[in-house]
Design an enzyme around this catalytic site. Structure first.
Site, PDB file in Angstrom:
ATOM      1  N   ASP A  35     -44.406  17.066 -43.536  1.00 11.13           N
ATOM      2  CA  ASP A  35     -44.542  18.457 -43.064  1.00 11.13           C
ATOM      3  C   ASP A  35     -43.176  19.139 -43.101  1.00 11.13           C
ATOM      4  O   ASP A  35     -42.177  18.539 -42.679  1.00 11.13           O
ATOM      5  CB  ASP A  35     -45.024  18.504 -41.604  1.00 11.13           C
ATOM      6  CG  ASP A  35     -46.346  17.786 -41.387  1.00 11.13           C
ATOM      7  OD1 ASP A  35     -47.176  17.823 -42.308  1.00 11.13           O
ATOM      8  OD2 ASP A  35     -46.521  17.203 -40.300  1.00 11.13           O
ATOM      9  N   ASP A  41     -39.782  22.703 -34.105  1.00 11.89           N
ATOM     10  CA  ASP A  41     -40.009  21.245 -34.084  1.00 11.89           C
ATOM     11  C   ASP A  41     -38.676  20.550 -33.828  1.00 11.89           C
ATOM     12  O   ASP A  41     -38.585  19.623 -33.015  1.00 11.89           O
ATOM     13  CB  ASP A  41     -40.526  20.738 -35.445  1.00 11.89           C
ATOM     14  CG  ASP A  41     -41.959  21.125 -35.748  1.00 11.89           C
ATOM     15  OD1 ASP A  41     -42.800  20.992 -34.854  1.00 11.89           O
ATOM     16  OD2 ASP A  41     -42.233  21.539 -36.897  1.00 11.89           O
ATOM     17  N   GLU A  64     -41.850  11.622 -33.804  1.00 14.97           N
ATOM     18  CA  GLU A  64     -42.550  11.998 -35.025  1.00 14.97           C
ATOM     19  C   GLU A  64     -41.590  12.725 -35.971  1.00 14.97           C
ATOM     20  O   GLU A  64     -41.766  12.693 -37.179  1.00 14.97           O
ATOM     21  CB  GLU A  64     -43.724  12.915 -34.662  1.00 14.97           C
ATOM     22  CG  GLU A  64     -44.805  12.966 -35.692  1.00 14.97           C
ATOM     23  CD  GLU A  64     -45.026  14.328 -36.278  1.00 14.97           C
ATOM     24  OE1 GLU A  64     -45.128  15.277 -35.499  1.00 14.97           O
ATOM     25  OE2 GLU A  64     -45.102  14.431 -37.510  1.00 14.97           O
ATOM     26  N   GLU A  65     -40.588  13.365 -35.432  1.00 18.18           N
ATOM     27  CA  GLU A  65     -39.664  14.143 -36.249  1.00 18.18           C
ATOM     28  C   GLU A  65     -38.460  13.343 -36.747  1.00 18.18           C
ATOM     29  O   GLU A  65     -37.588  13.894 -37.416  1.00 18.18           O
ATOM     30  CB  GLU A  65     -39.179  15.374 -35.470  1.00 18.18           C
ATOM     31  CG  GLU A  65     -40.293  16.320 -35.025  1.00 18.18           C
ATOM     32  CD  GLU A  65     -41.097  16.907 -36.186  1.00 18.18           C
ATOM     33  OE1 GLU A  65     -40.591  16.923 -37.328  1.00 18.18           O
ATOM     34  OE2 GLU A  65     -42.256  17.322 -35.947  1.00 18.18           O
ATOM     35  N   ASP A  83     -44.429  12.967 -29.912  1.00 14.85           N
ATOM     36  CA  ASP A  83     -44.536  14.057 -30.874  1.00 14.85           C
ATOM     37  C   ASP A  83     -44.066  15.296 -30.123  1.00 14.85           C
ATOM     38  O   ASP A  83     -44.745  15.773 -29.213  1.00 14.85           O
ATOM     39  CB  ASP A  83     -46.000  14.206 -31.340  1.00 14.85           C
ATOM     40  CG  ASP A  83     -46.125  15.248 -32.434  1.00 14.85           C
ATOM     41  OD1 ASP A  83     -45.166  16.015 -32.640  1.00 14.85           O
ATOM     42  OD2 ASP A  83     -47.184  15.302 -33.081  1.00 14.85           O
ATOM     43  N   LEU A  85     -43.665  18.527 -30.764  1.00 15.89           N
ATOM     44  CA  LEU A  85     -44.438  19.784 -30.792  1.00 15.89           C
ATOM     45  C   LEU A  85     -45.640  19.602 -31.712  1.00 15.89           C
ATOM     46  O   LEU A  85     -45.607  19.991 -32.884  1.00 15.89           O
ATOM     47  CB  LEU A  85     -43.542  20.940 -31.256  1.00 15.89           C
ATOM     48  CG  LEU A  85     -44.033  22.332 -30.865  1.00 15.89           C
ATOM     49  CD1 LEU A  85     -44.120  22.479 -29.351  1.00 15.89           C
ATOM     50  CD2 LEU A  85     -43.131  23.406 -31.434  1.00 15.89           C
ATOM     51  N   ASP A  86     -46.666  19.002 -31.175  1.00 20.20           N
ATOM     52  CA  ASP A  86     -47.866  18.749 -31.978  1.00 20.20           C
ATOM     53  C   ASP A  86     -48.642  20.055 -32.176  1.00 20.20           C
ATOM     54  O   ASP A  86     -48.761  20.860 -31.259  1.00 20.20           O
ATOM     55  CB  ASP A  86     -48.752  17.716 -31.265  1.00 20.20           C
ATOM     56  CG  ASP A  86     -49.904  17.306 -32.142  1.00 20.20           C
ATOM     57  OD1 ASP A  86     -49.665  16.601 -33.121  1.00 20.20           O
ATOM     58  OD2 ASP A  86     -51.040  17.729 -31.866  1.00 20.20           O
ATOM     59  N   GLU A 226     -49.676   9.908 -31.295  1.00 19.80           N
ATOM     60  CA  GLU A 226     -50.862  10.734 -31.053  1.00 19.80           C
ATOM     61  C   GLU A 226     -52.055   9.875 -30.626  1.00 19.80           C
ATOM     62  O   GLU A 226     -52.703  10.146 -29.605  1.00 19.80           O
ATOM     63  CB  GLU A 226     -51.219  11.526 -32.321  1.00 19.80           C
ATOM     64  CG  GLU A 226     -50.155  12.533 -32.704  1.00 19.80           C
ATOM     65  CD  GLU A 226     -50.434  13.232 -34.026  1.00 19.80           C
ATOM     66  OE1 GLU A 226     -50.274  14.453 -34.096  1.00 19.80           O
ATOM     67  OE2 GLU A 226     -50.779  12.563 -35.006  1.00 19.80           O
TER      68      GLU A 226
HETATM   69  P1  AFP Z   1     -49.618  20.168 -37.304  1.00 19.83           P
HETATM   70  O1  AFP Z   1     -48.619  19.587 -36.309  1.00 19.83           O
HETATM   71  O2  AFP Z   1     -49.175  20.086 -38.719  1.00 19.83           O
HETATM   72  O3  AFP Z   1     -50.088  21.524 -36.898  1.00 19.83           O
HETATM   73  O4  AFP Z   1     -50.905  19.179 -37.272  1.00 19.83           O
HETATM   74  C1  AFP Z   1     -51.632  19.099 -36.095  1.00 19.83           C
HETATM   75  C2  AFP Z   1     -52.428  17.840 -36.109  1.00 19.83           C
HETATM   76  O5  AFP Z   1     -51.614  16.720 -36.342  1.00 19.83           O
HETATM   77  C3  AFP Z   1     -53.227  17.656 -34.816  1.00 19.83           C
HETATM   78  O6  AFP Z   1     -52.665  18.314 -33.718  1.00 19.83           O
HETATM   79  C4  AFP Z   1     -54.603  18.213 -35.163  1.00 19.83           C
HETATM   80  O7  AFP Z   1     -55.635  17.619 -34.429  1.00 19.83           O
HETATM   81  C5  AFP Z   1     -54.719  17.906 -36.621  1.00 19.83           C
HETATM   82  O8  AFP Z   1     -53.396  17.899 -37.144  1.00 19.83           O
HETATM   83  C6  AFP Z   1     -55.543  18.933 -37.333  1.00 19.83           C
HETATM   84  O9  AFP Z   1     -55.677  18.590 -38.655  1.00 19.83           O
HETATM   85  P2  AFP Z   1     -56.748  19.318 -39.617  1.00 19.83           P
HETATM   86  O10 AFP Z   1     -56.272  20.729 -39.745  1.00 19.83           O
HETATM   87  O11 AFP Z   1     -56.641  18.545 -40.898  1.00 19.83           O
HETATM   88  O12 AFP Z   1     -58.114  19.221 -38.987  1.00 19.83           O
END
Ligand code: AFP
Length: 280
Positions: A35, A41, A64-65, A83, A85-86, A226
């Site tokens: 990413d 982040d 995660e970073e 993580d 900033l998920d 996660e």
């Molecule tokens: P980001 O950190 O790239 O926004 O991803 C968020 C994540 O890891 C998690 O928080 C969500 O449940 C999942 O991805 C969503 O993924 P999809 O968009 O593929 O459903």
């Protein structure tokens, strides 16, 4: 453990401020998961690292970073996977995001988790701490987290949060999800794991799924930061968490950025997944 909860509370207050007033643009850096990192982040990761450096009980951090684990104090007891900033891809549309922490004692595997903590940055900032039970705290005007209640899942819920691109789902996963909707469940999915699971926990139950797909056969969500922490939260709240066939907290990670398909929910929905997946 109090020291860790206090450090996370301080970090959360600082991260909340960064989300509200900091630079929300992209950096030119790509993390281990592939990413492109937001400046937020990186800032959130640094804030957490700074706060953990202040407390001697933290032996190492795995973010995660960051590409590798980082030792902070070789005599410390805990290793913290997090993580920072998920769901940060939701920042530009101003949806809720979160920070997730797994507290491992001595070694990093599912069996050595002693606590899991997450923070939701939404209209309000809330922190959930799972140890022997699962408790909800809310940030007040004085900048302190105050306990609100204990979270307990019902045996069965009403929400269905369906992750991953549908064209990559197996036929039996598709059938399972369609059957659940046919029974009257409502779709709730923002694309942020923290608010999506927080909603299921607080509304009493349901199912969150992020299955294997044709393009991501090991799922997307990362075990150490996660999947394990949320599996711990759901089990302590009276629900369950599986990879389709096995308890998530029995899986082993061979690398810090390993992923797994995952299902979190109340017991009836998880039994439903187990029954369907056992046929394949
Ligand atoms: P980001 O950190 O790239 O926004 O991803 C968020 C994540 O890891 C998690 O928080 C969500 O449940 C999942 O991805 C969503 O993924 P999809 O968009 O593929 O459903």
């Amino acid at each position: 453990m109090k020291e860790i909860i206090d450090a996370i509370s301080r970090a959360a207050v600082r991260i909340k401020r960064e989300i509200e007033f900091g630079d929300t643009s992209y950096s030119d850096h790509i993390n281990k998961t592939g990413d492109t990192q937001l400046k937020l982040d990186i800032a959130s990761d640094l804030i957490i690292e700074e706060e953990f450096k202040k407390i001697p009980c933290v032996k190492a951090i795995i973010s995660e970073e960051k590409e590798t684990a980082q030792t902070l104090n070789k005599d410390g007891k805990y290793i913290i996977g997090y993580d920072p900033l998920d769901g940060s891809s939701l920042i530009d549309v101003n949806l809720a995001v979160g920070s997730i922490f797994a507290i491992y004692e001595k070694e990093v595997n599912a069996k050595s988790i002693v606590a899991a903590i997450y923070v939701v940055y939404g209209p309000r900032t809330e922190m959930v701490v799972a140890k022997d039970d699962v408790r909800l705290y809310r940030l007040n005007e004085s900048g302190e987290f105050k306990e609100i209640k204990t979270i307990k899942l019902n045996q069965k819920g009403k929400l269905n949060a369906t992750g991953a691109t549908q064209k990559g789902w197996s036929a039996y996963h598709k059938k399972l999800i369609e059957d659940i909707f046919a029974d009257g469940y409502r779709l709730r999915y923002s694309g942020g794991m923290v608010p999506d699971l927080h909603q299921i926990l607080l509304k009493g139950g349901g199912l969150f799924s992020y299955p294997a797909t044709t393009d991501t056969p090991n799922g997307k969500l990362r075990l150490l930061f996660e999947v394990f922490p949320f599996a711990f939260v759901f089990e302590k709240a009276g629900g369950a968490a599986i990879d389709g066939k096995k308890r998530l907290l029995e899986l082993k990670a061979s690398h810090i950025h390993d992923t797994s398909p995952c299902f979190f929910g109340s017991n009836e929905e998880i039994d439903r997944v187990l029954n369907e997946y056992a046929k394949h």
